[in-house]
Scaffold this active site. Structure first.
Site, short mmCIF file in Angstrom:
data_model
loop_
_atom_site.label_atom_id
_atom_site.label_comp_id
_atom_site.label_asym_id
_atom_site.label_seq_id
_atom_site.Cartn_x
_atom_site.Cartn_y
_atom_site.Cartn_z
N ARG A 1 -35.88 -5.13 68.76
CA ARG A 1 -35.81 -3.94 69.60
C ARG A 1 -36.74 -2.84 69.08
O ARG A 1 -36.83 -2.62 67.88
CB ARG A 1 -34.37 -3.46 69.60
CG ARG A 1 -34.00 -2.60 70.76
CD ARG A 1 -32.54 -2.70 71.06
NE ARG A 1 -31.73 -1.92 70.14
CZ ARG A 1 -30.48 -1.56 70.40
NH1 ARG A 1 -29.91 -1.91 71.54
NH2 ARG A 1 -29.78 -0.87 69.53
N ARG B 1 -23.41 -4.42 60.43
CA ARG B 1 -22.72 -3.95 61.65
C ARG B 1 -21.88 -5.08 62.25
O ARG B 1 -20.78 -4.86 62.75
CB ARG B 1 -23.75 -3.44 62.68
CG ARG B 1 -24.41 -2.14 62.26
CD ARG B 1 -25.60 -1.81 63.13
NE ARG B 1 -25.25 -1.39 64.47
CZ ARG B 1 -26.12 -1.30 65.48
NH1 ARG B 1 -27.39 -1.59 65.28
NH2 ARG B 1 -25.72 -0.90 66.66
P1 AMP Z 1 -23.34 1.97 68.81
O1 AMP Z 1 -24.57 2.39 69.53
O2 AMP Z 1 -22.10 2.00 69.65
O3 AMP Z 1 -23.49 0.65 68.09
O4 AMP Z 1 -23.08 3.08 67.67
C1 AMP Z 1 -24.08 3.40 66.73
C2 AMP Z 1 -23.43 3.86 65.45
O5 AMP Z 1 -22.67 5.05 65.69
C3 AMP Z 1 -22.45 2.89 64.81
O6 AMP Z 1 -23.08 1.90 64.01
C4 AMP Z 1 -21.59 3.83 63.99
O7 AMP Z 1 -22.26 4.25 62.80
C5 AMP Z 1 -21.49 5.05 64.91
N1 AMP Z 1 -20.33 4.90 65.82
C6 AMP Z 1 -20.34 4.75 67.17
N2 AMP Z 1 -19.11 4.66 67.66
C7 AMP Z 1 -18.26 4.74 66.59
C8 AMP Z 1 -16.85 4.68 66.45
N3 AMP Z 1 -16.04 4.51 67.49
N4 AMP Z 1 -16.34 4.82 65.19
C9 AMP Z 1 -17.13 5.02 64.12
N5 AMP Z 1 -18.47 5.05 64.19
C10 AMP Z 1 -19.05 4.91 65.42
#
Ligand code: AMP
Length: 216
Positions: free
Chosen positions: A127, A171
């Site tokens: 990406r 992740r």
């Molecule tokens: P995402 O785009 O949803 O994968 O989110 C990107 C990053 O934001 C994640 O890897 C976390 O570091 C943080 N993040 C997003 N949503 C959450 C959540 N519900 N709880 C904790 N960290 C979050």
């Protein structure tokens, strides 16, 4: 109606959510997007969260829950909503139930976009991202017209820190340890629908729309 998308990073939750926003007028509440916006604007929440996001770790629950509460505070929930990326663990799920209860709302449907880890690695490590325009490309599936340059803004494309392979693997580990176990809980509540996320996106959308029809 409140809809929750669960899926490992790169499972296509954001893409499917965008279809529902444009076709069905859903409101999209993505904690990842909200965190990235805060990061870009260097807000106190963004600065607090930066280190965790760049390492692919979950931002602590207290910060995340506070941010969701804040995001919902001035938002009426009269429109159907998609929650994307929140809740992601047991503590957040309990807080989410409470938030919805206080608004006389409930979670109506949980859609699990199932994608294998090898597919996730291939998708995310290929990406490319344009920080200013927010456009996202892929070296194989959605290459920009000029290599390394955003079609829209002309800015150089970068690999997001959290899309680097080691971070993607971390992740994924967090997803399997913290988020996947929630599926059992939602299944027991009878609101879980699993969708095979490794098919063309129009077929995935078809499954999602038919699951929605059963809820309405
Ligand atoms: P995402 O785009 O949803 O994968 O989110 C990107 C990053 O934001 C994640 O890897 C976390 O570091 C943080 N993040 C997003 N949503 C959450 C959540 N519900 N709880 C904790 N960290 C979050």
């Amino acid at each position: 109606m409140n809809l929750l998308f669960i899926g490992s990073p790169g499972s296509g939750k954001g893409t499917q959510a965008q279809y529902l926003v444009s076709k069905k007028n859903f409101k999209h509440i993505s904690t990842g997007d909200i965190f990235r916006k805060n990061l870009k604007e260097k807000t106190p929440i963004g600065l607090e969260a930066q280190n965790y996001i760049e390492k692919g770790e979950l931002v602590p629950d207290t910060i995340t829950i506070k941010m969701v509460e804040l995001a919902l505070k001035n938002t009426s929930m009269d429109r159907d909503s998609i929650f994307d990326g929140f809740p992601r663990n047991q503590t957040q799920t309990e807080a989410f139930n409470e938030i919805l209860k206080n608004r006389n709302q409930k979670l109506d449907l949980v859609l699990y976009l199932k994608v294998s880890d090898s597919e996730v690695v291939a998708r995310l490590t290929g990406r490319l991202w344009a920080p200013k325009s927010g456009c996202i490309y892929h070296i194989k599936n959605k290459a920009p017209k000029i290599k390394g340059i955003c079609d829209q803004s002309g800015e150089p494309l970068i690999v997001r820190k959290d899309d680097q392979k080691e971070v993607v693997l971390d992740r994924l580990k967090i997803f399997w340890e913290n988020t996947e176990p929630l599926l059992t809980y939602f299944n027991q509540q009878g609101i879980l629908k699993t969708v095979d996320g490794e098919r063309p996106s129009d077929q995935i959308l078809e499954d999602i729309l038919s699951a929605l029809k059963k809820v309405i």
